[in-house]
Motif scaffolding. Structure first.
Motif, PDB file in Angstrom:
ATOM      1  N   TRP A  61      27.332  48.956  43.489  1.00 47.09           N
ATOM      2  CA  TRP A  61      28.467  48.011  43.142  1.00 47.09           C
ATOM      3  C   TRP A  61      29.457  48.319  43.823  1.00 47.09           C
ATOM      4  O   TRP A  61      30.035  47.160  44.196  1.00 47.09           O
ATOM      5  N   LEU A  62      29.743  49.141  44.316  1.00 48.78           N
ATOM      6  CA  LEU A  62      31.015  49.790  44.895  1.00 48.78           C
ATOM      7  C   LEU A  62      30.812  49.154  46.455  1.00 48.78           C
ATOM      8  O   LEU A  62      31.842  48.644  46.933  1.00 48.78           O
ATOM      9  N   ILE A  63      29.739  49.644  46.966  1.00 48.32           N
ATOM     10  CA  ILE A  63      29.405  49.134  48.142  1.00 48.32           C
ATOM     11  C   ILE A  63      29.674  47.647  48.379  1.00 48.32           C
ATOM     12  O   ILE A  63      30.038  47.040  49.109  1.00 48.32           O
ATOM     13  N   SER A  64      29.041  46.965  47.287  1.00 47.62           N
ATOM     14  CA  SER A  64      29.109  45.395  47.456  1.00 47.62           C
ATOM     15  C   SER A  64      30.561  44.946  47.277  1.00 47.62           C
ATOM     16  O   SER A  64      30.752  44.046  47.982  1.00 47.62           O
ATOM     17  N   ALA A  65      31.356  45.620  46.625  1.00 49.63           N
ATOM     18  CA  ALA A  65      32.581  44.977  46.432  1.00 49.63           C
ATOM     19  C   ALA A  65      33.378  45.395  47.782  1.00 49.63           C
ATOM     20  O   ALA A  65      34.137  44.567  48.153  1.00 49.63           O
ATOM     21  N   PHE A  72      36.050  38.814  52.605  1.00 47.88           N
ATOM     22  CA  PHE A  72      37.201  37.901  52.102  1.00 47.88           C
ATOM     23  C   PHE A  72      38.493  38.275  53.108  1.00 47.88           C
ATOM     24  O   PHE A  72      39.130  37.162  53.206  1.00 47.88           O
ATOM     25  N   ASN A  73      38.652  39.328  53.663  1.00 47.09           N
ATOM     26  CA  ASN A  73      39.512  39.563  54.553  1.00 47.09           C
ATOM     27  C   ASN A  73      39.673  38.795  55.618  1.00 47.09           C
ATOM     28  O   ASN A  73      40.552  38.496  56.319  1.00 47.09           O
ATOM     29  N   LYS A  82      45.303  37.259  50.567  1.00 43.69           N
ATOM     30  CA  LYS A  82      44.624  38.662  50.917  1.00 43.69           C
ATOM     31  C   LYS A  82      45.221  39.827  50.117  1.00 43.69           C
ATOM     32  O   LYS A  82      44.072  40.397  49.526  1.00 43.69           O
ATOM     33  N   ILE A  83      46.321  39.801  49.860  1.00 43.38           N
ATOM     34  CA  ILE A  83      46.910  40.654  48.954  1.00 43.38           C
ATOM     35  C   ILE A  83      46.420  40.456  47.661  1.00 43.38           C
ATOM     36  O   ILE A  83      46.057  41.686  46.861  1.00 43.38           O
ATOM     37  N   ILE A  84      46.742  39.435  47.192  1.00 43.61           N
ATOM     38  CA  ILE A  84      45.912  39.419  45.609  1.00 43.61           C
ATOM     39  C   ILE A  84      44.713  39.257  45.578  1.00 43.61           C
ATOM     40  O   ILE A  84      44.251  40.101  44.654  1.00 43.61           O
ATOM     41  N   GLY A  85      43.710  38.838  46.436  1.00 45.63           N
ATOM     42  CA  GLY A  85      42.357  39.079  46.395  1.00 45.63           C
ATOM     43  C   GLY A  85      42.002  40.602  46.452  1.00 45.63           C
ATOM     44  O   GLY A  85      41.117  40.990  45.675  1.00 45.63           O
ATOM     45  N   LEU A  86      42.470  41.138  47.518  1.00 47.18           N
ATOM     46  CA  LEU A  86      42.102  42.615  47.546  1.00 47.18           C
ATOM     47  C   LEU A  86      42.556  43.539  46.521  1.00 47.18           C
ATOM     48  O   LEU A  86      41.841  44.409  46.206  1.00 47.18           O
ATOM     49  N   THR A  87      43.662  43.212  45.937  1.00 47.64           N
ATOM     50  CA  THR A  87      44.324  43.921  44.902  1.00 47.64           C
ATOM     51  C   THR A  87      43.206  43.678  43.627  1.00 47.64           C
ATOM     52  O   THR A  87      42.990  44.581  43.130  1.00 47.64           O
ATOM     53  N   ILE A  88      42.974  42.542  43.359  1.00 42.80           N
ATOM     54  CA  ILE A  88      42.066  42.207  42.243  1.00 42.80           C
ATOM     55  C   ILE A  88      40.620  43.191  42.392  1.00 42.80           C
ATOM     56  O   ILE A  88      40.021  43.914  41.660  1.00 42.80           O
ATOM     57  N   LEU A  89      40.067  42.985  43.715  1.00 44.03           N
ATOM     58  CA  LEU A  89      38.827  43.643  44.100  1.00 44.03           C
ATOM     59  C   LEU A  89      38.999  45.335  43.939  1.00 44.03           C
ATOM     60  O   LEU A  89      38.141  46.043  43.280  1.00 44.03           O
ATOM     61  N   ALA A  90      40.398  45.927  44.444  1.00 40.93           N
ATOM     62  CA  ALA A  90      40.664  47.093  44.378  1.00 40.93           C
ATOM     63  C   ALA A  90      40.513  47.697  42.547  1.00 40.93           C
ATOM     64  O   ALA A  90      39.989  48.664  42.437  1.00 40.93           O
ATOM     65  N   LEU A  91      41.082  46.906  41.950  1.00 43.79           N
ATOM     66  CA  LEU A  91      41.078  47.155  40.549  1.00 43.79           C
ATOM     67  C   LEU A  91      39.798  47.287  39.753  1.00 43.79           C
ATOM     68  O   LEU A  91      39.335  47.946  39.046  1.00 43.79           O
ATOM     69  N   MET A  92      39.099  46.147  40.448  1.00 41.83           N
ATOM     70  CA  MET A  92      37.436  46.134  39.806  1.00 41.83           C
ATOM     71  C   MET A  92      36.651  47.427  40.252  1.00 41.83           C
ATOM     72  O   MET A  92      36.053  47.953  39.271  1.00 41.83           O
TER      73      MET A  92
END
Length: 151
Positions: A61-65, A72-73, A82-92
């Protein structure tokens, strides 16, 4: 036996009555219940070690994220998105790692019935005298022969 219910997590019961063991396990993910004759029980174990979740699944799951983050980037041009999307992904990803190492079951009671293993989550480790009483209830000195149907 009511004294054992104090040690099971909510939703789990184990009742020994009339040469049978009745069990019910309820959790967020599944429900399981059944009945078995005492003579079919092979073993009873209490384990105090952590049961790790599947580390390989968390890594997948981490590799897929990370792959989704890279895609996305490259697709989004707006820096704010980009900042919002990558922040959400990092929190996941942080949640996946947190869940892997904190949401584990420290105390379990395993009952081997035939080829199946029934696992009960415990609130705490059963004291030796309670566990020994449970063993003597499940493995009595004499179990009548199994004869349920007559011709």
């Amino acid at each position: 036996m009511m004294i054992y219910l104090d040690y099971f997590k909510t939703g789990s019961t184990l009742i020994i009555k009339d040469q049978f063991v009745y069990f019910n396990i309820t959790s967020k993910i599944f429900n399981s219940n059944g009945v078995a004759p005492l003579s079919s029980i092979k073993s009873l174990k209490q384990e105090n070690s952590l049961l790790p979740k599947s580390l390989m699944m968390t890594i997948a799951w981490l590799i897929s994220a990370v792959i989704v983050g890279l895609i996305f980037n490259s697709l989004v041009d707006d820096w704010m998105l980009k900042i919002i999307g990558l922040t959400i992904l990092a929190l996941m990803c942080v949640y996946l790692i947190y869940d892997q190492f904190t949401n584990q079951i420290p105390n379990v009671l395993k009952l081997s019935i035939g080829t199946e293993i029934v696992t009960f989550e415990l609130k705490e480790h059963m004291p030796a005298e309670v566990f020994n009483q449970l063993k003597s209830d499940i493995f009595p000195a004499s179990i009548p022969s199994r004869k349920y149907w007559t011709d």
